[in-house]
Design an enzyme around this catalytic site. Structure first.
Site, PDB file in Angstrom:
ATOM      1  N   HIS A   1       0.795  -1.233   0.000  1.00 51.53           N
ATOM      2  CA  HIS A   1       0.000   0.000   0.000  1.00 51.53           C
ATOM      3  C   HIS A   1       0.826   1.280   0.000  1.00 51.53           C
ATOM      4  O   HIS A   1       0.269   2.363   0.132  1.00 51.53           O
ATOM      5  CB  HIS A   1      -0.930   0.053   1.208  1.00 51.53           C
ATOM      6  CG  HIS A   1      -2.015  -0.968   1.198  1.00 51.53           C
ATOM      7  ND1 HIS A   1      -3.253  -0.744   0.651  1.00 51.53           N
ATOM      8  CD2 HIS A   1      -2.031  -2.234   1.656  1.00 51.53           C
ATOM      9  CE1 HIS A   1      -4.007  -1.822   0.796  1.00 51.53           C
ATOM     10  NE2 HIS A   1      -3.279  -2.749   1.398  1.00 51.53           N
TER      11      HIS A   1
ATOM     12  N   LYS B   1      -8.085  14.017   4.472  1.00 56.84           N
ATOM     13  CA  LYS B   1      -7.205  12.846   4.420  1.00 56.84           C
ATOM     14  C   LYS B   1      -6.189  12.979   5.549  1.00 56.84           C
ATOM     15  O   LYS B   1      -6.113  14.047   6.175  1.00 56.84           O
ATOM     16  CB  LYS B   1      -6.475  12.759   3.076  1.00 56.84           C
ATOM     17  CG  LYS B   1      -5.838  14.095   2.641  1.00 56.84           C
ATOM     18  CD  LYS B   1      -5.181  14.000   1.286  1.00 56.84           C
ATOM     19  CE  LYS B   1      -6.112  14.086   0.113  1.00 56.84           C
ATOM     20  NZ  LYS B   1      -6.238  12.856  -0.655  1.00 56.84           N
ATOM     21  N   ARG B   2      -5.407  11.907   5.819  1.00 58.67           N
ATOM     22  CA  ARG B   2      -4.353  12.025   6.830  1.00 58.67           C
ATOM     23  C   ARG B   2      -3.457  13.221   6.496  1.00 58.67           C
ATOM     24  O   ARG B   2      -3.294  13.567   5.326  1.00 58.67           O
ATOM     25  CB  ARG B   2      -3.473  10.763   6.840  1.00 58.67           C
ATOM     26  CG  ARG B   2      -4.018   9.614   7.630  1.00 58.67           C
ATOM     27  CD  ARG B   2      -3.035   8.453   7.668  1.00 58.67           C
ATOM     28  NE  ARG B   2      -2.802   7.920   6.350  1.00 58.67           N
ATOM     29  CZ  ARG B   2      -1.606   7.819   5.761  1.00 58.67           C
ATOM     30  NH1 ARG B   2      -0.510   8.222   6.381  1.00 58.67           N
ATOM     31  NH2 ARG B   2      -1.483   7.303   4.566  1.00 58.67           N
TER      32      ARG B   2
ATOM     33  N   LYS C   1       1.115  14.532   0.848  1.00 52.06           N
ATOM     34  CA  LYS C   1      -0.240  14.839   0.398  1.00 52.06           C
ATOM     35  C   LYS C   1      -0.416  16.335   0.137  1.00 52.06           C
ATOM     36  O   LYS C   1      -1.393  16.776  -0.441  1.00 52.06           O
ATOM     37  CB  LYS C   1      -1.263  14.350   1.426  1.00 52.06           C
ATOM     38  CG  LYS C   1      -1.289  12.815   1.547  1.00 52.06           C
ATOM     39  CD  LYS C   1      -2.265  12.360   2.602  1.00 52.06           C
ATOM     40  CE  LYS C   1      -2.215  10.873   2.890  1.00 52.06           C
ATOM     41  NZ  LYS C   1      -2.954  10.040   1.917  1.00 52.06           N
TER      42      LYS C   1
ATOM     43  N   THR D   1      -8.387   6.771  -1.934  1.00 50.09           N
ATOM     44  CA  THR D   1      -9.741   6.239  -2.085  1.00 50.09           C
ATOM     45  C   THR D   1     -10.752   7.352  -1.825  1.00 50.09           C
ATOM     46  O   THR D   1     -11.883   7.275  -2.300  1.00 50.09           O
ATOM     47  CB  THR D   1     -10.005   5.061  -1.122  1.00 50.09           C
ATOM     48  OG1 THR D   1      -9.484   5.403   0.167  1.00 50.09           O
ATOM     49  CG2 THR D   1      -9.335   3.799  -1.624  1.00 50.09           C
TER      50      THR D   1
ATOM     51  N   LYS E   1     -14.508   8.527  -3.562  1.00 50.62           N
ATOM     52  CA  LYS E   1     -15.742   8.876  -2.837  1.00 50.62           C
ATOM     53  C   LYS E   1     -16.268  10.234  -3.303  1.00 50.62           C
ATOM     54  O   LYS E   1     -17.469  10.432  -3.489  1.00 50.62           O
ATOM     55  CB  LYS E   1     -15.485   8.882  -1.318  1.00 50.62           C
ATOM     56  CG  LYS E   1     -15.157   7.486  -0.783  1.00 50.62           C
ATOM     57  CD  LYS E   1     -14.519   7.489   0.606  1.00 50.62           C
ATOM     58  CE  LYS E   1     -13.842   6.139   0.851  1.00 50.62           C
ATOM     59  NZ  LYS E   1     -12.884   6.149   1.968  1.00 50.62           N
TER      60      LYS E   1
HETATM   61  C1  26V Z   1       1.490   5.588   7.181  1.00 46.11           C
HETATM   62  C2  26V Z   1       2.215   6.409   7.995  1.00 46.11           C
HETATM   63  C3  26V Z   1       1.767   6.567   9.404  1.00 46.11           C
HETATM   64  C4  26V Z   1       2.680   7.417  10.259  1.00 46.11           C
HETATM   65  C5  26V Z   1       3.432   8.491   9.503  1.00 46.11           C
HETATM   66  C6  26V Z   1       4.178   7.934   8.322  1.00 46.11           C
HETATM   67  C7  26V Z   1       3.322   7.090   7.480  1.00 46.11           C
HETATM   68  C8  26V Z   1       3.614   6.934   6.142  1.00 46.11           C
HETATM   69  C9  26V Z   1       2.847   6.153   5.334  1.00 46.11           C
HETATM   70  C10 26V Z   1       1.798   5.452   5.846  1.00 46.11           C
HETATM   71  C11 26V Z   1       1.000   4.621   4.899  1.00 46.11           C
HETATM   72  C12 26V Z   1       0.613   3.291   5.408  1.00 46.11           C
HETATM   73  C13 26V Z   1      -0.093   2.494   4.381  1.00 46.11           C
HETATM   74  C14 26V Z   1      -1.347   3.160   3.880  1.00 46.11           C
HETATM   75  O1  26V Z   1      -2.234   3.525   4.615  1.00 46.11           O
HETATM   76  N1  26V Z   1      -1.429   3.302   2.562  1.00 46.11           N
HETATM   77  C15 26V Z   1      -2.608   3.852   1.892  1.00 46.11           C
HETATM   78  O2  26V Z   1      -3.378   2.755   1.434  1.00 46.11           O
HETATM   79  C16 26V Z   1      -4.547   3.169   0.750  1.00 46.11           C
HETATM   80  C17 26V Z   1      -5.337   1.927   0.425  1.00 46.11           C
HETATM   81  O3  26V Z   1      -4.645   1.151  -0.499  1.00 46.11           O
HETATM   82  C18 26V Z   1      -4.181   3.977  -0.465  1.00 46.11           C
HETATM   83  O4  26V Z   1      -5.356   4.411  -1.094  1.00 46.11           O
HETATM   84  C19 26V Z   1      -3.322   5.168  -0.087  1.00 46.11           C
HETATM   85  O5  26V Z   1      -2.868   5.833  -1.244  1.00 46.11           O
HETATM   86  C20 26V Z   1      -2.131   4.721   0.738  1.00 46.11           C
HETATM   87  O6  26V Z   1      -1.424   5.836   1.268  1.00 46.11           O
END
Ligand code: 26V
Length: 801
Positions: free
Chosen positions: A346, A534-535, A540, A642, A646
């Site tokens: 992901h 979004k986060r 982003k 995603t 939406k």
């Molecule tokens: C999480 C975190 C959390 C703490 C700060 C750093 C950091 C960096 C990246 C992530 C991503 C974790 C994986 C994730 O959530 N990926 C998301 O997955 C979605 C479903 O496939 C996708 O639509 C998003 O583009 C993707 O970012």
């Protein structure tokens, strides 16, 4: 149980009195909600039992989706809708003087996830059940979900989330299905009947207790299961500090993503991952064995999916079960393991790619570590035969290297399928990030572009639009989203377009009320609702959005002839608690909002709103009200997104880079119906590889950029001394890693195009309609069908009643 309003009312009142020992007149809203929830769960229990029974006896292959996150949100109305009893219940309650909407508000969001990855898992569960596919979720029952965000003085403050305070009415605790999970200890090996056997001694064991939630399909008898594990103390071992043991054990399922900057946090996270994997696999194998089948055929009857690398220890754990517990040899166990497991990636962000220090991994999971070592040995041997002498390649690809266990490589080597989540993302995996592995296992790699459940995100979240669609093309679209395209017939139908406009306006009014209640800002519902939710993460680029707002503000102040079309800029975002930069961006958005909203020279033309505590239930009110969907990540960084889907399904137009699934959106709607800007992925990747970008040049040559960046640090915002230095430095001293300044001019230009386009309302509504009509592709039903046919090889199974 009840088939009409009258029966419902009788059953409801009886249930309420029996459960709470109180009369209806005396009951509280919470008691009314709990009663309804309990009733619905009982209502589905016979179908739930039947589904399980038939899966066991006559059903085909089943799949288990292992995920450290499930971002479910609320379930009440969703369940009522899927069961087809929403109107009976709504009417029955109404006759009792209860508004279903009020009860809905009582339910806490189940926020067992951070963002896209967890919400995707929840959408997938809905699609599996609604398409009669035998697929279940396995996760963790965190006592506290994602923190509750408050904005105090413009800063994010995190409060512990308390969704279980009043119990979770949908869950069933299954003590009898609990399993033991061992940590620490030592592994001994000895010969037995000519075979080497292993024993895990002196382990500290925790008991994993499952809590099951019914996953109710839409308009079908299928009720699948989401099994969430909770860690509790086992039989208390002798001679230990009981309180300490209890606390340590319970902390395993206490928090989503505990802080892992220190070893203690890392150990806790690894314990969570092993708890999820070991408990789920034991429970899967146990129920498989009840079918009297040999484990040699496991992969023919069971698929296990690894959602991101968090459950990647499923690879060595399944090997352990097959060898140590079932007595199979390595080769046999390995082929079953690989054929059973599949993996989704992901993200390509390096900070999110999991690696565990051996010094932590080995003592905590000694037998699992031994098995990974053996997998690694054999894998490196194969590489050596394939690429003799290529040490560099072997070092890059090894599963254990430089004192670390690498989880993504473990998942790739141990699965028969590896997929990315949008076409561009998969290409980047194959051509760059995972190219070494792609060369060795070309057949394993495939793409599955993400999707969303249109039942929650359109049918439930935007009932008026759903009705308009049904009135226009009939109700078949609910089961078959390719039907959305029939809406294209209404492209030039002014009556239809007018209704579409009215619905958007009503949704904006609803959101405006929420904005006023929550943020105290009154907004103009005829302005463009321009939304980024979004986060919060640097890639982003919420920062690009704010800098543009600052530029608009500056220009309106200095040039009275500049009169852009009125806009409401809406943000929602949580920053990871330890992410300094992200928190500063939140503060900046709120600081800009404060300035803009209180300046009477501009505030009739623009408003800025930060909605606190962005979450699934709030999202359901936001997407239907948006005109513009901001999807402005640095190209190549967003795996899919995603939220973009939406927004599109609710008729907003995308303003974005060609990144993630925006690429597919663009292809579907055509360039006239999307606002694209900025660097392309290949350009970003080339800059990163070869250099050649100097952010200071953009600062020097673009006066607009100079002005807004300087305002971060020159006292333009009162009482913010030093507040935004980190942001300023990221742009100018650290060469703007996410190309904010590079894309600034292009972003300003495309926003001007939005202004022009919005003023031709009938044209705009036509574009909006085309977006809705083309969004059927992004139903998670389509995505799940692809997983079912191309990865899992599972078939729909109609439960008989
Ligand atoms: C999480 C975190 C959390 C703490 C700060 C750093 C950091 C960096 C990246 C992530 C991503 C974790 C994986 C994730 O959530 N990926 C998301 O997955 C979605 C479903 O496939 C996708 O639509 C998003 O583009 C993707 O970012």
């Amino acid at each position: 149980m009840f088939s009409n309003t009258k029966e419902f009312k009788i059953a409801y009142l009886k249930k309420l009195e029996m459960t709470f020992g109180t009369s209806f007149d005396e009951s509280t809203k919470r008691e009314q909600f709990q009663t309804l929830g309990a009733m619905i769960r009982e209502y589905v229990s016979s179908e739930w039992i039947r589904t399980n029974e038939q899966y066991r006896t006559v059903g085909g292959k089943q799949v288990y989706y292992l995920s450290i996150e499930f971002l479910l949100g609320r379930l009440l109305r969703h369940n009522l809708m899927n069961l087809g009893i929403e109107s009976v219940v709504t009417e029955g309650l109404q006759e009792l003087g209860i508004d279903l909407g009020d009860l809905e508000e009582i339910e806490a969001d189940a926020a067992l996830g951070n963002g896209g990855l967890g919400r995707l898992a929840a959408c997938f569960l809905d699609s599996l059940a609604s398409m009669n596919l035998p697929g279940h979720g396995c996760g963790i029952r965190y006592k506290h979900g994602l923190f509750e965000q408050k904005i105090v003085d413009g800063y994010q403050v995190e409060l512990p989330e308390q969704w279980l305070r009043h119990g979770h009415v949908w869950e069933v605790r299954k003590t009898d299905d609990s399993v033991e999970v061992p940590f620490w200890g030592k592994v001994e090996s000895y010969q037995e009947n000519g075979k080497l056997v292993f024993r895990h001694l002196h382990a500290e064991t925790v008991t994993a207790i499952p809590y099951d939630l019914p996953v109710i399909g839409y308009n079908t008898s299928t009720v699948n299961t989401l099994r969430l594990w909770s860690a509790e103390p086992s039989r208390f071992p002798a001679n230990i500090d009981i309180l300490k043991y209890k606390k340590e054990t319970e902390s395993i399922s206490e928090l989503l993503y505990p802080d892992d900057t220190h070893d203690e946090g890392k150990i806790l996270r690894l314990k969570q991952q092993y708890l999820l994997v070991a408990a789920s696999l034991q429970s899967i194998v146990r129920s498989y064995k009840k079918q009297n089948r040999s484990l040699i055929h496991l992969h023919e009857h069971v698929g296990i999916h690894i959602n991101d690398t968090h459950p990647a220890i499923a690879v060595p754990e399944l090997m352990r079960i097959l060898m140590d517990e079932e007595g199979l040899g390595w080769q046999e166990a390995w082929s079953i393991t690989v054929n059973t497991l599949s993996y989704t990636n992901h993200t390509t962000l390096s900070e999110a790619l999991e690696k565990w220090p051996v010094r932590i991994f080995q003592p905590l999971l000694p037998r699992i570590f031994m098995i990974i070592e053996e997998i690694n040995e054999r894998f490196c041997q194969e590489l050596w035969e394939k690429f003799p002498g290529d040490w560099g390649r072997i070092e890059r690809m090894a599963l254990i290297a430089h004192g670390e266990v690498r989880m993504a490589p473990l998942a790739i080597v141990g699965s028969h399928s590896v997929n990315g989540v949008a076409r561009l993302h998969t290409e980047i995996l194959m051509e760059r990030e995972m190219n070494d592995y792609y060369q060795v296992f070309p057949d394993r790699f495939n793409n599955k572009t993400n999707g969303i459940t249109h039942r929650r995100w359109l049918l439930k979240a935007n009932p008026n639009l759903a009705n308009l669609i049904t009135d226009s093309i009939g109700p078949e679209w609910i089961n078959d989203t390719t039907q959305f395209e029939k809406l294209l017939h209404f492209k030039k139908d002014s009556v239809f377009l007018e209704r579409l406009g009215d619905i958007k306006k009503a949704n904006k009014e609803k959101l405006a009320k929420i904005i006023y209640e929550k943020a105290g800002v009154s907004v103009d519902t005829s302005s463009i609702f321009d939304v980024q939710v979004k986060r919060l993460h640097a890639y982003k680029r919420q920062l690009l959005n704010v800098l543009h707002i600052m530029y608009l503000y500056n220009r309106m102040k200095s040039d009275s002839s500049f009169q852009p079309y009125p806009r409401t800029f809406i943000f929602g975002a949580k920053a990871s608690p330890g992410y300094y930069f992200a928190k500063k961006v939140i503060k900046l958005i709120n600081t800009v909002a404060d300035k803009v909203n209180h300046d009477s020279h501009v505030n009739d033309k623009m408003k800025v709103v930060f909605l606190e505590n962005y979450r699934v239930s709030l999202a359901e009110d936001i997407f239907p009200a948006a005109d513009i969907s901001e999807q402005i990540s640095t190209a190549s960084k967003e795996a899919s997104g995603t939220g973009n889907m939406k927004f599109m399904m609710n008729g907003a137009l995308t303003l974005g880079t060609l990144d993630g699934a925006n690429v597919e959106i663009n292809e579907l709607v055509g360039e006239e119906n999307i606002f694209l800007f900025g660097l392309r992925a290949q350009e970003v990747l080339n800059f990163q590889k070869n250099g050649g970008y100097n952010s200071r040049e953009y600062y020097h040559y673009d006066q607009r950029i100079r002005e807004v960046t300087e305002q971060l640090v020159n006292g333009f915002f009162p009482d913010t001394d030093g507040e935004f230095t980190a942001i300023y430095d990221s742009l100018l001293d650290h060469n703007d890693q996410y190309f904010v300044l590079r894309d600034f001019a292009s972003y300003v230009a495309i926003q001007e195009k939005v202004n022009m386009a919005y003023q031709d309302q009938s044209m705009w509504l036509e574009k909006s309609l085309i977006n809705i009509a083309k969004s059927g592709f992004f139903s998670s039903d389509r995505t799940i069908n692809e997983y079912a046919n191309q990865i899992w090889n599972i078939k729909p199974f109609k439960v008989n009643n």
